[in-house]
Design a protein around this motif. Structure first.
Motif, PDB file in Angstrom:
ATOM      1  N   THR A  49      29.548  32.723  36.604  1.00 23.26           N
ATOM      2  CA  THR A  49      30.020  32.080  37.023  1.00 23.26           C
ATOM      3  C   THR A  49      30.911  32.588  35.091  1.00 23.26           C
ATOM      4  O   THR A  49      32.519  32.319  35.864  1.00 23.26           O
ATOM      5  CB  THR A  49      29.727  30.620  35.763  1.00 23.26           C
ATOM      6  N   TRP A  50      30.856  32.978  34.506  1.00 26.52           N
ATOM      7  CA  TRP A  50      31.632  33.143  33.753  1.00 26.52           C
ATOM      8  C   TRP A  50      32.815  34.764  34.419  1.00 26.52           C
ATOM      9  O   TRP A  50      33.525  35.083  33.864  1.00 26.52           O
ATOM     10  CB  TRP A  50      30.732  34.882  32.277  1.00 26.52           C
ATOM     11  N   LEU A  51      32.301  36.195  34.329  1.00 28.37           N
ATOM     12  CA  LEU A  51      33.302  37.243  35.562  1.00 28.37           C
ATOM     13  C   LEU A  51      34.288  36.422  36.774  1.00 28.37           C
ATOM     14  O   LEU A  51      35.217  37.007  36.616  1.00 28.37           O
ATOM     15  CB  LEU A  51      31.951  37.492  36.100  1.00 28.37           C
ATOM     16  N   ASN A  52      33.289  35.314  37.241  1.00 32.52           N
ATOM     17  CA  ASN A  52      34.442  34.119  37.916  1.00 32.52           C
ATOM     18  C   ASN A  52      35.196  33.766  37.139  1.00 32.52           C
ATOM     19  O   ASN A  52      36.774  33.624  38.008  1.00 32.52           O
ATOM     20  CB  ASN A  52      34.018  33.209  38.819  1.00 32.52           C
ATOM     21  N   ALA A  53      35.528  32.927  35.908  1.00 35.43           N
ATOM     22  CA  ALA A  53      36.541  32.746  35.362  1.00 35.43           C
ATOM     23  C   ALA A  53      37.574  34.205  35.411  1.00 35.43           C
ATOM     24  O   ALA A  53      38.394  33.531  35.311  1.00 35.43           O
ATOM     25  CB  ALA A  53      35.870  31.821  34.303  1.00 35.43           C
ATOM     26  N   VAL A  54      36.796  34.673  34.078  1.00 36.17           N
ATOM     27  CA  VAL A  54      37.788  35.843  33.447  1.00 36.17           C
ATOM     28  C   VAL A  54      38.675  36.705  35.127  1.00 36.17           C
ATOM     29  O   VAL A  54      39.095  36.493  34.245  1.00 36.17           O
ATOM     30  CB  VAL A  54      36.548  36.679  33.371  1.00 36.17           C
ATOM     31  N   ILE A  55      38.013  36.386  36.436  1.00 34.61           N
ATOM     32  CA  ILE A  55      38.463  37.307  37.373  1.00 34.61           C
ATOM     33  C   ILE A  55      40.114  36.086  37.383  1.00 34.61           C
ATOM     34  O   ILE A  55      40.941  36.528  37.808  1.00 34.61           O
ATOM     35  CB  ILE A  55      37.684  37.612  38.131  1.00 34.61           C
ATOM     36  N   VAL A  56      39.539  34.762  37.841  1.00 39.00           N
ATOM     37  CA  VAL A  56      40.550  34.324  38.053  1.00 39.00           C
ATOM     38  C   VAL A  56      41.712  33.734  37.163  1.00 39.00           C
ATOM     39  O   VAL A  56      42.744  34.287  37.264  1.00 39.00           O
ATOM     40  CB  VAL A  56      40.044  32.829  38.204  1.00 39.00           C
ATOM     41  N   ILE A  57      41.115  33.869  35.956  1.00 33.94           N
ATOM     42  CA  ILE A  57      42.004  33.299  35.026  1.00 33.94           C
ATOM     43  C   ILE A  57      43.055  34.829  34.610  1.00 33.94           C
ATOM     44  O   ILE A  57      44.206  34.462  34.318  1.00 33.94           O
ATOM     45  CB  ILE A  57      41.612  32.962  33.554  1.00 33.94           C
ATOM     46  N   LEU A  58      42.504  35.956  34.599  1.00 35.53           N
ATOM     47  CA  LEU A  58      43.568  37.241  34.315  1.00 35.53           C
ATOM     48  C   LEU A  58      44.405  36.915  35.618  1.00 35.53           C
ATOM     49  O   LEU A  58      45.511  37.746  35.764  1.00 35.53           O
ATOM     50  CB  LEU A  58      43.030  38.281  34.203  1.00 35.53           C
ATOM     51  N   PHE A  59      44.334  37.463  37.172  1.00 36.06           N
ATOM     52  CA  PHE A  59      45.146  36.598  38.237  1.00 36.06           C
ATOM     53  C   PHE A  59      46.093  35.857  38.136  1.00 36.06           C
ATOM     54  O   PHE A  59      47.030  35.641  38.473  1.00 36.06           O
ATOM     55  CB  PHE A  59      44.320  36.619  39.570  1.00 36.06           C
ATOM     56  N   MET A 109      43.428  26.570  38.546  1.00 35.52           N
ATOM     57  CA  MET A 109      42.820  24.608  39.157  1.00 35.52           C
ATOM     58  C   MET A 109      43.196  25.021  40.611  1.00 35.52           C
ATOM     59  O   MET A 109      42.004  24.210  41.340  1.00 35.52           O
ATOM     60  CB  MET A 109      43.514  23.750  38.148  1.00 35.52           C
ATOM     61  N   LEU A 110      43.981  25.363  40.906  1.00 31.43           N
ATOM     62  CA  LEU A 110      44.318  25.671  42.422  1.00 31.43           C
ATOM     63  C   LEU A 110      42.939  26.351  43.163  1.00 31.43           C
ATOM     64  O   LEU A 110      41.901  26.081  44.039  1.00 31.43           O
ATOM     65  CB  LEU A 110      45.502  26.001  43.085  1.00 31.43           C
ATOM     66  N   LEU A 111      42.852  27.390  42.645  1.00 32.99           N
ATOM     67  CA  LEU A 111      41.793  28.348  42.563  1.00 32.99           C
ATOM     68  C   LEU A 111      40.536  28.048  42.522  1.00 32.99           C
ATOM     69  O   LEU A 111      39.635  28.104  43.581  1.00 32.99           O
ATOM     70  CB  LEU A 111      42.753  29.694  42.182  1.00 32.99           C
ATOM     71  N   PHE A 112      39.956  27.326  41.193  1.00 30.86           N
ATOM     72  CA  PHE A 112      38.431  27.169  41.624  1.00 30.86           C
ATOM     73  C   PHE A 112      38.610  25.933  42.212  1.00 30.86           C
ATOM     74  O   PHE A 112      37.650  25.387  42.366  1.00 30.86           O
ATOM     75  CB  PHE A 112      39.052  26.181  39.946  1.00 30.86           C
ATOM     76  N   PHE A 113      39.485  24.366  42.458  1.00 36.06           N
ATOM     77  CA  PHE A 113      39.696  23.975  43.564  1.00 36.06           C
ATOM     78  C   PHE A 113      39.417  24.076  45.395  1.00 36.06           C
ATOM     79  O   PHE A 113      38.345  24.337  45.658  1.00 36.06           O
ATOM     80  CB  PHE A 113      40.442  22.630  43.733  1.00 36.06           C
ATOM     81  N   ALA A 114      39.426  25.822  45.120  1.00 30.84           N
ATOM     82  CA  ALA A 114      39.250  26.006  46.572  1.00 30.84           C
ATOM     83  C   ALA A 114      38.223  26.630  46.871  1.00 30.84           C
ATOM     84  O   ALA A 114      37.553  26.712  48.007  1.00 30.84           O
ATOM     85  CB  ALA A 114      40.373  27.400  46.651  1.00 30.84           C
ATOM     86  N   GLU A 115      37.565  27.572  45.726  1.00 31.93           N
ATOM     87  CA  GLU A 115      36.416  28.061  45.873  1.00 31.93           C
ATOM     88  C   GLU A 115      35.876  26.766  45.790  1.00 31.93           C
ATOM     89  O   GLU A 115      34.369  26.813  46.409  1.00 31.93           O
ATOM     90  CB  GLU A 115      36.532  28.747  44.088  1.00 31.93           C
ATOM     91  N   TYR A 116      35.616  25.730  45.618  1.00 29.36           N
ATOM     92  CA  TYR A 116      34.987  24.217  45.307  1.00 29.36           C
ATOM     93  C   TYR A 116      34.350  24.377  46.604  1.00 29.36           C
ATOM     94  O   TYR A 116      33.506  23.715  47.240  1.00 29.36           O
ATOM     95  CB  TYR A 116      35.550  23.432  44.159  1.00 29.36           C
TER      96      TYR A 116
END
Length: 245
Positions: free
Chosen positions: A8-18, A86-93
């Motif tokens: 979860t931490w690694l995914n958040a880092v990648i998404v936020i940096l992107f 948030m759009l990427l997080f919702f897409a993952e969800y």
């Protein structure tokens, strides 16, 4: 739903940096790598380790503090980045399920999250396809060509978000005075400039500018100042140039 905190931490880092890189590029508000890393590491680290009843309020308070500390002059970039995130997080969800906690998406166990990471990393590769241009933007510097009455100059300009000076609604840029000899054949106008040091009357010359990202615009050039060598540029660009489409 169960999640591996490390994933979860690694995914958040990648998404936020992107999201930050993309927003910085699209909004034309260059954000330094230091600020992006500070924001990403603080938000993701506390997001996955806090599980108290008040943790959400702590995260909101941290967002506000980091916003005023790092994004005060990059408001549009921050809004773009948060929206993309948030759009990427919702897409993952939507595709992988999972859950949300502390404004972060928690990845469920045994899912194809690596495929999602590959897509984001390819997106970053696409951004860096312009290599030099993108890296220059991250440093607030832009290569450009300046066309005067009888010649053209290839220079590096520094984007100063505080330079919004215009004359007849045309942006004014400030070129180092060592280039004044290139404007002897250009039309000259006297303008009144308002700055933090007061009001001054100065000369400007007509020219055209073309940035390497494709933006072309008519500008007025002032060549009566010395540009600090610490900026690594010979010119102070005008933010209004980047509004031209």
């Amino acid at each position: 739903m169960d999640s591996y905190l490390e994933v979860t931490w690694l995914n958040a880092v990648i998404v936020i940096l992107f999201s930050l890189c993309t927003a910085s590029y699209l909004s034309i508000q260059p954000l330094s790598w230091r600020k992006m890393l500070i924001y990403t590491l603080f938000i993701t680290l506390f997001g996955v380790v806090l599980w108290n009843d008040w943790s959400l309020w702590f995260m909101i308070a941290m967002e506000i503090i980091l916003f005023f500390s790092l994004f005060r002059w990059h408001m549009k970039c921050y809004v773009f980045a948060y929206t993309i995130r948030m759009l990427l997080f919702f897409a993952e969800y939507a595709f992988l399920k999972g859950s949300f906690h502390n404004l972060l998406y928690f990845v469920p166990m045994r899912c194809a999250i690596i495929l999602f990471w590959v897509v984001l990393l390819l997106g970053l590769v696409f951004l860096f396809a312009n290599g030099k241009l993108f890296l220059c933007a991250m440093q607030y510097s832009y290569p450009f060509t300046l066309y005067t009455a009888d010649t053209k100059l290839k220079l590096i300009g520094y984007l100063d978000s505080g330079n919004l000076a215009t004359y007849h609604q045309i942006p004014i840029i400030f070129l180092d005075q060592r280039y004044c000899s290139y404007f002897t054949a250009s039309q000259v106008d006297l303008v009144i400039l308002h700055s933090v040091s007061g009001v001054e009357i100065t000369r400007v010359y007509e020219a055209r500018i073309k940035l390497e990202n494709g933006i072309c615009a008519k500008v007025y050039v002032n060549v009566e100042k010395t540009i600090s060598k610490e900026l690594g540029a010979a010119c102070i660009l005008n933010r209004n140039i980047f509004m031209v489409r």
